[in-house]
Design a protein around this motif. Structure first.
Motif, PDB file in Angstrom:
ATOM      1  N   ARG A 163       0.817  -1.222   0.000  1.00  0.00           N
ATOM      2  CA  ARG A 163       0.000   0.000   0.000  1.00  0.00           C
ATOM      3  C   ARG A 163       0.846   1.265   0.000  1.00  0.00           C
ATOM      4  N   LYS A 164       2.084   1.176   0.468  1.00  0.00           N
ATOM      5  CA  LYS A 164       3.001   2.316   0.387  1.00  0.00           C
ATOM      6  C   LYS A 164       3.467   2.536  -1.052  1.00  0.00           C
ATOM      7  N   LEU A 165       3.501   1.454  -1.835  1.00  0.00           N
ATOM      8  CA  LEU A 165       4.005   1.519  -3.201  1.00  0.00           C
ATOM      9  C   LEU A 165       2.964   1.934  -4.224  1.00  0.00           C
ATOM     10  N   THR A 166       1.705   1.598  -3.975  1.00  0.00           N
ATOM     11  CA  THR A 166       0.690   1.839  -5.001  1.00  0.00           C
ATOM     12  C   THR A 166      -0.699   1.979  -4.392  1.00  0.00           C
ATOM     13  N   ASP A 167      -1.539   2.697  -5.106  1.00  0.00           N
ATOM     14  CA  ASP A 167      -2.947   2.738  -4.724  1.00  0.00           C
ATOM     15  C   ASP A 167      -3.764   1.814  -5.630  1.00  0.00           C
ATOM     16  N   ASN A 168      -3.086   1.146  -6.569  1.00  0.00           N
ATOM     17  CA  ASN A 168      -3.728   0.195  -7.468  1.00  0.00           C
ATOM     18  C   ASN A 168      -3.145  -1.191  -7.197  1.00  0.00           C
ATOM     19  N   VAL A 169      -3.579  -1.798  -6.108  1.00  0.00           N
ATOM     20  CA  VAL A 169      -3.046  -3.094  -5.698  1.00  0.00           C
ATOM     21  C   VAL A 169      -3.300  -4.149  -6.765  1.00  0.00           C
ATOM     22  N   TYR A 206      -0.857  -3.694  -9.619  1.00  0.00           N
ATOM     23  CA  TYR A 206       0.493  -4.025  -9.183  1.00  0.00           C
ATOM     24  C   TYR A 206       0.683  -5.537  -9.126  1.00  0.00           C
ATOM     25  N   GLU A 248       0.759  -7.112 -12.622  1.00  0.00           N
ATOM     26  CA  GLU A 248       2.067  -6.942 -13.260  1.00  0.00           C
ATOM     27  C   GLU A 248       3.088  -7.911 -12.673  1.00  0.00           C
TER      28      GLU A 248
END
Length: 73
Positions: free
Chosen positions: A20-26, A29, A32
């Motif tokens: 969640r720190k890396l993206t708001d589109n889990v 992510y 990918e």
């Protein structure tokens, strides 16, 4: 648009926190990451098949491959 079924994935709390720190589109992510792992698996299978048919890669072939990979980064 591709068919996108909903699935449930269980992850350790620490991984979810970092994710969640890396993206708001889990979902994106994770999709990918899964695609990357599938490509990795398929490439490994192709390399193994090649070696079974043609013999092990030589040190020169491996050095050239490493050089090309490093140059593409």
């Amino acid at each position: 648009m591709a068919d996108t079924p909903r699935i449930i994935v269980t992850l350790p709390t620490e991984q979810v926190t970092e994710l969640r720190k890396l993206t708001d589109n889990v979902s994106g992510y994770v999709a990918e990451a899964v695609a990357r792992q599938i490509r990795h698996h398929l490439l490994g299978a192709d390399l193994l098949r090649h070696q079974e048919e043609h013999g092990a890669f030589t040190e020169e072939e491996l050095a050239e491959a490493r050089s090309r990979i490093c140059a593409s980064w």
